[in-house]
Write a protein that holds these residues in place. Structure first.
Motif, PDB file in Angstrom:
ATOM      1  N   HIS A  92       0.863  -1.187   0.000  1.00 46.23           N
ATOM      2  CA  HIS A  92       0.000   0.000   0.000  1.00 46.23           C
ATOM      3  C   HIS A  92       0.892   1.227   0.000  1.00 46.23           C
ATOM      4  CE1 HIS A  92      -3.441   2.453   0.456  1.00 46.23           C
ATOM      5  NE2 HIS A  92      -4.237   1.482   0.866  1.00 46.23           N
ATOM      6  N   LYS A 116      -0.008   4.305   0.514  1.00 38.97           N
ATOM      7  CA  LYS A 116      -0.539   5.427   1.316  1.00 38.97           C
ATOM      8  C   LYS A 116       0.470   5.901   2.357  1.00 38.97           C
ATOM      9  CE  LYS A 116      -2.200   2.569   4.914  1.00 38.97           C
ATOM     10  NZ  LYS A 116      -2.024   3.290   6.174  1.00 38.97           N
ATOM     11  N   ARG A 136     -14.848  -2.016  10.046  1.00 35.21           N
ATOM     12  CA  ARG A 136     -14.892  -0.912   9.087  1.00 35.21           C
ATOM     13  C   ARG A 136     -15.521  -1.502   7.824  1.00 35.21           C
ATOM     14  NH1 ARG A 136      -9.290   2.005   7.483  1.00 35.21           N
ATOM     15  NH2 ARG A 136      -9.360   0.399   5.889  1.00 35.21           N
ATOM     16  N   HIS A 194      -8.362  -5.726   5.576  1.00 39.21           N
ATOM     17  CA  HIS A 194      -7.366  -4.899   6.275  1.00 39.21           C
ATOM     18  C   HIS A 194      -7.527  -5.189   7.755  1.00 39.21           C
ATOM     19  CE1 HIS A 194      -4.955  -1.865   8.002  1.00 39.21           C
ATOM     20  NE2 HIS A 194      -5.981  -1.171   8.450  1.00 39.21           N
ATOM     21  N   TYR A 220      -3.254  -3.823  15.391  1.00 39.58           N
ATOM     22  CA  TYR A 220      -2.441  -2.816  16.076  1.00 39.58           C
ATOM     23  C   TYR A 220      -2.741  -2.794  17.571  1.00 39.58           C
ATOM     24  CZ  TYR A 220      -0.428  -0.790  11.883  1.00 39.58           C
ATOM     25  OH  TYR A 220       0.304  -0.593  10.747  1.00 39.58           O
ATOM     26  N   GLY A 274      -4.029  -7.342   4.239  1.00 38.90           N
ATOM     27  CA  GLY A 274      -3.149  -6.184   4.140  1.00 38.90           C
ATOM     28  C   GLY A 274      -3.021  -5.421   5.435  1.00 38.90           C
ATOM     29  N   CYS A 275      -1.868  -5.595   6.121  1.00 44.02           N
ATOM     30  CA  CYS A 275      -1.589  -4.852   7.345  1.00 44.02           C
ATOM     31  C   CYS A 275      -0.137  -5.142   7.728  1.00 44.02           C
ATOM     32  CB  CYS A 275      -2.531  -5.305   8.456  1.00 44.02           C
ATOM     33  SG  CYS A 275      -2.143  -4.592  10.055  1.00 44.02           S
ATOM     34  N   SER A 276       0.595  -4.098   8.144  1.00 41.18           N
ATOM     35  CA  SER A 276       2.012  -4.303   8.465  1.00 41.18           C
ATOM     36  C   SER A 276       2.220  -5.112   9.737  1.00 41.18           C
ATOM     37  CB  SER A 276       2.718  -2.949   8.604  1.00 41.18           C
ATOM     38  OG  SER A 276       2.776  -2.320   7.355  1.00 41.18           O
ATOM     39  N   ARG A 303      -0.606  -6.900   1.462  1.00 45.03           N
ATOM     40  CA  ARG A 303      -0.612  -5.497   1.042  1.00 45.03           C
ATOM     41  C   ARG A 303      -0.264  -4.560   2.195  1.00 45.03           C
ATOM     42  NH1 ARG A 303      -5.024  -3.846   0.757  1.00 45.03           N
ATOM     43  NH2 ARG A 303      -6.008  -5.468   1.967  1.00 45.03           N
ATOM     44  N   GLY A 334       1.611  -1.473   4.263  1.00 50.12           N
ATOM     45  CA  GLY A 334       2.056  -0.144   3.847  1.00 50.12           C
ATOM     46  C   GLY A 334       3.099   0.448   4.781  1.00 50.12           C
ATOM     47  N   ALA A 335       2.774   0.475   6.090  1.00 44.26           N
ATOM     48  CA  ALA A 335       3.589   1.214   7.057  1.00 44.26           C
ATOM     49  C   ALA A 335       4.974   0.611   7.283  1.00 44.26           C
ATOM     50  CB  ALA A 335       2.837   1.306   8.382  1.00 44.26           C
TER      51      ALA A 335
HETATM   52  C1  LIG Z   1      -7.377  -1.192   3.030  1.00 43.32           C
HETATM   53  C2  LIG Z   1      -5.997  -1.153   3.601  1.00 43.32           C
HETATM   54  N1  LIG Z   1      -5.069  -2.027   3.152  1.00 43.32           N
HETATM   55  C3  LIG Z   1      -3.819  -2.045   3.619  1.00 43.32           C
HETATM   56  C4  LIG Z   1      -3.417  -1.165   4.604  1.00 43.32           C
HETATM   57  C5  LIG Z   1      -1.990  -1.206   5.083  1.00 43.32           C
HETATM   58  O1  LIG Z   1      -1.911  -1.425   6.465  1.00 43.32           O
HETATM   59  P1  LIG Z   1      -0.665  -0.941   7.339  1.00 43.32           P
HETATM   60  O2  LIG Z   1      -0.774   0.517   7.453  1.00 43.32           O
HETATM   61  O3  LIG Z   1      -0.826  -1.657   8.610  1.00 43.32           O
HETATM   62  O4  LIG Z   1       0.550  -1.347   6.613  1.00 43.32           O
HETATM   63  C6  LIG Z   1      -4.351  -0.229   5.100  1.00 43.32           C
HETATM   64  C7  LIG Z   1      -3.978   0.727   6.148  1.00 43.32           C
HETATM   65  O5  LIG Z   1      -4.727   1.536   6.620  1.00 43.32           O
HETATM   66  C8  LIG Z   1      -5.673  -0.225   4.587  1.00 43.32           C
HETATM   67  O6  LIG Z   1      -6.606   0.648   5.039  1.00 43.32           O
END
Ligand SMILES: Cc1ncc(COP(=O)(O)O)c(C=O)c1O
Length: 360
Positions: A37, A39, A138, A168, A173, A207-209, A227, A229-230
């Motif tokens: 991700h 973002k 969510r 996600h 966390y 998807g989550c770090s 997937r 991101g962080a």
């Molecule tokens: C839909 C979705 N996928 C993947 C991620 C990535 O998660 P992380 O920030 O824990 O890496 C997020 C984070 O908010 C998310 O909202």
């Protein structure tokens, strides 16, 4: 670094590279695709490097982020958000035409009702990933029957193709990390139950770090992509709260200056909520000194950080401090650029934050 104005966002290039390589090789070893991700970093050079290292595609939250990442050379993008606005149809069509694959998300029966007319407006065949809620409460289907009804509806739509499932797991966390193996097993069982009831041949993309590494290690063929991101930068959430990243792997820090010391136990810095955002880590902390001193940003106003802790007594007005922020994703989105720092602490280059503010 002494020449920098503050507050400044610094990216330590060796740590960034190690974080990128580590996640890619974890995925490679498990035979799982990485679709990071963007973002968190919102940076074309980082996306380009993720793809060079082997990322199969990128995940974005918003169309604006996807558009901003095109110069990275990405060929496959998954927009993991509930798109509904028919005014976005031309942008979706333009993105799909510039990519080998644009995947969209569908996140509930109510959302699918709105997505179908949008796709008719786009007028192209598009793969969609069905979101499953795994406890964050969510987006994502809550019940198998709901997922089954959505799958039938998608099947009946000539322009839509059900291409897989995604989640996600942001709730990880806040979980007690000593139970992570059990929690990940329950997560995998849940997602695969939904998938198998609909079509066992379809991929699942969590998807989550916090959970990404554990998922790749426990997948046993159940998961096809992750997937996160962080993980690229890390922050207090990943180090202190979730305990999946060592302190010295954190690749983005905020350089701030002590601008006042109203009392001996309180220092004020020039970075507040317009730098750190209003997101907090455990105990309401916005940031901690990166060098391990007991120096914590315990409250923020727009342009002030309130700094307290055992080591505040020694701080001098004018002193510069590196901080690890509570939540790096929102910090990056508030800045125009990051300074890329080499191992000998010099500035290699400045990266403009390409997708900063691309929230539409
Ligand atoms: C839909 C979705 N996928 C993947 C991620 C990535 O998660 P992380 O920030 O824990 O890496 C997020 C984070 O908010 C998310 O909202």
């Amino acid at each position: 670094m002494d020449e920098l104005f503050t507050p400044s966002l610094l990216v330590f290039e060796d740590r960034l590279e190690t974080n990128l390589q580590r996640m890619q090789s974890t995925c490679d070893e498990a035979g799982i695709d990485l679709r990071p991700h963007i973002k968190t970093h919102k940076l074309v050079p980082v996306a380009r490097r993720q793809i060079e290292l082997g990322a199969k595609g990128l995940t974005c939250a918003k169309l604006g982020e996807a558009e901003a990442m095109l110069p990275s050379g990405v060929r496959e993008i998954f927009v993991a958000h509930s798109l509904v606005d028919q005014r976005q149809a031309p942008r979706i069509a333009a993105l799909a035409e510039q990519l080998d694959e644009l995947r969209l998300a569908t996140t509930s029966e109510a959302h699918l009702e709105a997505l179908i007319p949008l796709i008719h407006q786009v007028g192209l065949n598009l793969p969609v990933m069905l979101a499953i809620d795994t406890g964050l409460n969510r987006e994502g289907v809550r019940a198998l029957e709901s997922a089954q009804r959505m799958a039938s509806k998608i099947d009946a739509e000539p322009l839509l193709e059900l291409a897989g499932f995604y989640t996600h797991e942001g709730q990880f966390y806040g979980k007690d990390h000593s139970n992570r193996t059990t929690d990940v097993e329950a997560l995998l069982t849940h997602i695969c139950t939904v998938r198998d009831a609909i079509n066992p041949a379809l991929p699942v993309w969590p998807g989550c770090s916090v959970s990404a590494t554990a998922i790749t290690q426990q997948s046993n063929g159940r998961v096809q992509a992750v997937r996160p991101g962080a993980y690229v930068f890390g922050d207090l959430s990943l180090t202190q709260n979730a305990d999946v990243m060592p302190w010295d792997h954190v690749a983005l820090q905020v350089l701030a200056t002590v601008v006042d010391k109203p009392t001996s136990d309180l220092a004020l810095i020039d970075a507040g909520s317009k730098t750190f955002s209003s997101d907090r880590a455990r105990e309401g902390i916005s940031a901690l000194a990166a060098d391990g001193r007991d120096i914590a940003v315990v409250a923020v106003n727009e342009e002030h950080g309130y700094v307290r802790g055992e080591d505040v007594a020694q701080l001098q007005v004018g002193e510069r401090i590196l901080f690890v922020p509570a939540h790096v994703c929102t910090v990056v989105n508030l800045a125009d650029e990051v300074k890329v720092i080499t191992t000998d602490q010099t500035i290699r280059t400045t990266w403009p934050i390409d997708a900063r503010g691309k929230n539409q």
